[in-house]
Write a protein that holds these residues in place. Structure first.
Motif, PDB file in Angstrom:
ATOM      1  N   THR A 337       0.819  -1.215   0.000  1.00  0.00           N
ATOM      2  CA  THR A 337       0.000   0.000   0.000  1.00  0.00           C
ATOM      3  C   THR A 337       0.850   1.261   0.000  1.00  0.00           C
ATOM      4  OG1 THR A 337      -1.796  -1.125   1.169  1.00  0.00           O
ATOM      5  CG2 THR A 337      -1.768   1.283   1.260  1.00  0.00           C
ATOM      6  N   PHE A 338       1.878   1.289   0.850  1.00  0.00           N
ATOM      7  CA  PHE A 338       2.682   2.503   1.003  1.00  0.00           C
ATOM      8  C   PHE A 338       3.948   2.490   0.155  1.00  0.00           C
ATOM      9  CE2 PHE A 338       0.417   2.119   5.147  1.00  0.00           C
ATOM     10  CZ  PHE A 338      -0.382   3.236   4.994  1.00  0.00           C
ATOM     11  N   GLY A 339       4.017   1.580  -0.798  1.00  0.00           N
ATOM     12  CA  GLY A 339       5.216   1.482  -1.620  1.00  0.00           C
ATOM     13  C   GLY A 339       5.143   2.209  -2.934  1.00  0.00           C
ATOM     14  N   THR A 340       3.983   2.820  -3.254  1.00  0.00           N
ATOM     15  CA  THR A 340       3.819   3.474  -4.556  1.00  0.00           C
ATOM     16  C   THR A 340       3.742   4.992  -4.473  1.00  0.00           C
ATOM     17  OG1 THR A 340       1.407   3.309  -4.450  1.00  0.00           O
ATOM     18  CG2 THR A 340       2.587   1.441  -5.396  1.00  0.00           C
ATOM     19  N   GLY A 341       3.383   5.509  -3.316  1.00  0.00           N
ATOM     20  CA  GLY A 341       3.228   6.965  -3.192  1.00  0.00           C
ATOM     21  C   GLY A 341       1.862   7.462  -3.598  1.00  0.00           C
ATOM     22  N   ARG A 342       0.989   6.557  -4.077  1.00  0.00           N
ATOM     23  CA  ARG A 342      -0.365   6.933  -4.467  1.00  0.00           C
ATOM     24  C   ARG A 342      -1.330   5.846  -3.985  1.00  0.00           C
ATOM     25  NH1 ARG A 342      -0.440  11.022  -8.123  1.00  0.00           N
ATOM     26  NH2 ARG A 342      -2.572  10.543  -8.760  1.00  0.00           N
ATOM     27  N   THR A 343      -2.530   6.234  -3.632  1.00  0.00           N
ATOM     28  CA  THR A 343      -3.520   5.276  -3.144  1.00  0.00           C
ATOM     29  C   THR A 343      -4.807   5.387  -3.944  1.00  0.00           C
ATOM     30  OG1 THR A 343      -4.421   6.847  -1.518  1.00  0.00           O
ATOM     31  CG2 THR A 343      -2.605   5.428  -0.799  1.00  0.00           C
ATOM     32  N   ASN A 344      -5.636   4.358  -3.840  1.00  0.00           N
ATOM     33  CA  ASN A 344      -6.977   4.389  -4.421  1.00  0.00           C
ATOM     34  C   ASN A 344      -7.897   3.555  -3.539  1.00  0.00           C
ATOM     35  OD1 ASN A 344      -6.909   1.523  -5.397  1.00  0.00           O
ATOM     36  ND2 ASN A 344      -5.270   2.340  -6.717  1.00  0.00           N
ATOM     37  N   ILE A 345      -9.164   3.488  -3.893  1.00  0.00           N
ATOM     38  CA  ILE A 345     -10.146   2.879  -2.997  1.00  0.00           C
ATOM     39  C   ILE A 345      -9.906   1.383  -2.799  1.00  0.00           C
ATOM     40  CG2 ILE A 345     -11.912   4.604  -3.509  1.00  0.00           C
ATOM     41  CD1 ILE A 345     -13.240   2.542  -5.349  1.00  0.00           C
ATOM     42  N   LEU A 346      -9.296   0.701  -3.794  1.00  0.00           N
ATOM     43  CA  LEU A 346      -9.086  -0.730  -3.653  1.00  0.00           C
ATOM     44  C   LEU A 346      -8.122  -1.050  -2.518  1.00  0.00           C
ATOM     45  CD1 LEU A 346      -9.747  -3.531  -4.656  1.00  0.00           C
ATOM     46  CD2 LEU A 346      -7.902  -3.318  -6.353  1.00  0.00           C
ATOM     47  N   PHE A 347      -7.058  -0.249  -2.377  1.00  0.00           N
ATOM     48  CA  PHE A 347      -6.145  -0.430  -1.251  1.00  0.00           C
ATOM     49  C   PHE A 347      -6.907  -0.316   0.070  1.00  0.00           C
ATOM     50  CE2 PHE A 347      -2.578   0.946  -4.141  1.00  0.00           C
ATOM     51  CZ  PHE A 347      -1.836  -0.211  -4.016  1.00  0.00           C
ATOM     52  N   GLY A 348      -7.771   0.686   0.160  1.00  0.00           N
ATOM     53  CA  GLY A 348      -8.542   0.881   1.383  1.00  0.00           C
ATOM     54  C   GLY A 348      -9.457  -0.286   1.681  1.00  0.00           C
ATOM     55  N   LEU A 349     -10.109  -0.817   0.662  1.00  0.00           N
ATOM     56  CA  LEU A 349     -11.035  -1.924   0.855  1.00  0.00           C
ATOM     57  C   LEU A 349     -10.302  -3.181   1.316  1.00  0.00           C
ATOM     58  CD1 LEU A 349     -13.920  -2.962   0.665  1.00  0.00           C
ATOM     59  CD2 LEU A 349     -13.483  -3.536  -1.741  1.00  0.00           C
ATOM     60  N   VAL A 350      -9.127  -3.453   0.756  1.00  0.00           N
ATOM     61  CA  VAL A 350      -8.360  -4.633   1.156  1.00  0.00           C
ATOM     62  C   VAL A 350      -7.975  -4.549   2.628  1.00  0.00           C
ATOM     63  CG1 VAL A 350      -6.224  -5.909   0.780  1.00  0.00           C
ATOM     64  CG2 VAL A 350      -7.507  -5.065  -1.175  1.00  0.00           C
ATOM     65  N   HIS A 351      -7.527  -3.363   3.068  1.00  0.00           N
ATOM     66  CA  HIS A 351      -7.183  -3.190   4.481  1.00  0.00           C
ATOM     67  C   HIS A 351      -8.405  -3.423   5.366  1.00  0.00           C
ATOM     68  CE1 HIS A 351      -3.002  -1.737   4.708  1.00  0.00           C
ATOM     69  NE2 HIS A 351      -3.201  -1.279   3.501  1.00  0.00           N
ATOM     70  N   LEU A 352      -9.565  -2.940   4.944  1.00  0.00           N
ATOM     71  CA  LEU A 352     -10.776  -3.110   5.744  1.00  0.00           C
ATOM     72  C   LEU A 352     -11.202  -4.573   5.813  1.00  0.00           C
ATOM     73  CD1 LEU A 352     -12.888   0.004   4.667  1.00  0.00           C
ATOM     74  CD2 LEU A 352     -11.768  -0.404   6.861  1.00  0.00           C
ATOM     75  N   VAL A 353     -10.957  -5.338   4.771  1.00  0.00           N
ATOM     76  CA  VAL A 353     -11.268  -6.769   4.803  1.00  0.00           C
ATOM     77  C   VAL A 353     -10.403  -7.478   5.842  1.00  0.00           C
ATOM     78  CG1 VAL A 353     -11.100  -8.923   3.497  1.00  0.00           C
ATOM     79  CG2 VAL A 353     -12.156  -6.920   2.449  1.00  0.00           C
ATOM     80  N   VAL A 354      -9.116  -7.147   5.887  1.00  0.00           N
ATOM     81  CA  VAL A 354      -8.230  -7.745   6.887  1.00  0.00           C
ATOM     82  C   VAL A 354      -8.673  -7.351   8.290  1.00  0.00           C
ATOM     83  CG1 VAL A 354      -5.852  -7.871   7.746  1.00  0.00           C
ATOM     84  CG2 VAL A 354      -6.294  -7.794   5.283  1.00  0.00           C
ATOM     85  N   PHE A 355      -9.097  -6.097   8.460  1.00  0.00           N
ATOM     86  CA  PHE A 355      -9.585  -5.659   9.768  1.00  0.00           C
ATOM     87  C   PHE A 355     -10.845  -6.422  10.163  1.00  0.00           C
ATOM     88  CE2 PHE A 355     -12.403  -2.709  12.159  1.00  0.00           C
ATOM     89  CZ  PHE A 355     -11.668  -2.681  13.337  1.00  0.00           C
ATOM     90  N   ALA A 356     -11.745  -6.658   9.200  1.00  0.00           N
ATOM     91  CA  ALA A 356     -12.968  -7.415   9.487  1.00  0.00           C
ATOM     92  C   ALA A 356     -12.632  -8.839   9.914  1.00  0.00           C
ATOM     93  CB  ALA A 356     -13.879  -7.424   8.259  1.00  0.00           C
TER      94      ALA A 356
END
Length: 365
Positions: A337-356
């Motif tokens: 996630t933090f290796g590109t310098g840019r984010t989008n909604i898919l990165f956020g959704l993947v993190h939320l799945v792991v949190f769930a």
């Protein structure tokens, strides 16, 4: 931010209420018991405690705007860490010792921050701004220190030979505590002096409103921040009794106590991080999120270790296999996630799945 206008009433009412509640309960010798009066006290305590934590974060933000980045988010993180240490020590070293609470809380903070909070910030910012930029170098420094600290405090205790089980011996715990403090201290020196620019947002207008706080408001916020932190520390013991009763009543697993403590201390900071992401200042969200995780390990573990050693209490730090898998998954996902310098909604959704997955496994392990 909140310091642009008059101070909200809750910012000074709750610190005073918490001090009054502690003085009244102490003077009357009242403590929490499973009864109608105890239930009323528990509700009042939780409301006042949550309000005081929010007030503390508000005053830390007011001061943060004046002193600028990255000192502002650093101050906010340290204030939250003081609250965290007080709550953990009060519960872990209480009448019913919980030797795994520090481990459970630190792990819960890692999961809540690195997956839940990061996911919400990235998803919120992505829905509003599509893509957001941040400093790769600063994020890499956060992650490199965070991964090392998490590994030596939460994973390595399972594989040492001096003592059986997921615990360090006294000498090992002392060594790890010293190394942890040194590494965190060098990181702070890097963040605030050597490479301060790595942690400053490039967003337009970021950090230009720091002088909007008057000297009078600044002085008042400093005083009320100290009062808020002291009040939370004093009320931590009574909060621990409520937590014990709640867990026993609903039949929750012991790890739920760590989640409760983590949610209490992270909620106000999480609001600030999500707000920053909505304003297209994802760098500040990252500073708050990863800084919280780093401070939780770098400061909480050594502080609790000293308390446990002084009071001759056992401190269990090693995670079980299931939790280690989630922690390593979080490491890998964070690097991507933090290796590109840019984010989008898919990165956020993947993190939320792991949190769930983390939340679900707390109750259905």
């Amino acid at each position: 931010m909140s310091s642009h206008g008059p101070m909200p009433r809750s910012a000074w009412i709750f610190p005073l209420l918490s001090a009054l509640l502690f003085a009244t309960a102490t003077g009357a010798g009242f403590t929490f018991t499973p009864s109608v009066a105890g239930l009323v006290f528990a509700v009042a305590l939780l409301v006042v405690l949550f309000g005081t934590v929010f007030a503390a974060v508000h005053h830390a933000e007011v001061i943060a705007e004046r002193i600028g980045e990255p000192y502002g988010t650093l101050l906010l993180t340290l204030a939250v860490t003081i609250i965290e240490v007080a709550l953990i020590a009060a519960i872990m070293l209480g009448e019913k010792p919980v030797p795994t609470l520090a481990r459970d809380t630190v792990f819960a903070v890692m999961m809540i921050v690195c997956n839940g909070l990061v996911g919400i910030c990235i998803l919120t910012g992505g829905l509003r701004h599509r893509e957001q930029d941040f400093q790769i170098t600063g994020s890499s420094l956060y992650l490199s220190v965070l991964f090392v600290l998490a590994t030596i405090t939460l994973i390595m205790p399972n594989y040492t030979l001096t003592t059986p089980g997921p615990v360090y011996s006294a000498s090992q715990l002392g060594f790890v505590s010293v190394v942890t403090l040194i590494l965190y201290g060098v990181f702070l020196y890097t963040q605030t002096f050597l490479h301060r620019d790595y942690f400053i947002s490039n967003a337009a207008g970021a950090g230009k409103d720091g002088m909007s706080t008057s000297n009078r408001m600044l002085g008042l916020s400093i005083v009320l921040l100290l009062v808020s932190l002291l009040a939370v520390v004093l009320l931590a013991k009574k909060f621990s009794l409520v937590v014990d009763f709640t867990i026993a009543s609903i039949g929750a697993p012991p790890a739920f106590a760590g989640v409760l403590v983590a949610l209490l201390i992270l909620l106000p900071e999480s609001v600030a991080a999500v707000t920053a992401a909505r304003r297209n200042d994802l760098q500040k969200s990252i500073n708050l999120a990863l800084g919280s995780s780093l401070a939780t390990i770098g400061l909480t573990i050594p502080a609790v270790a000293v308390a446990a050693y002084a009071l001759d209490k056992q401190l269990v730090l090693g995670l079980d296999t299931q939790e280690m898998v989630l922690l390593v998954l979080t490491f890998i996902l964070s690097m991507l996630t933090f290796g590109t310098g840019r984010t989008n909604i898919l990165f956020g959704l993947v993190h939320l799945v792991v949190f769930a997955v983390f939340v679900f496994l707390v109750f259905v392990p």
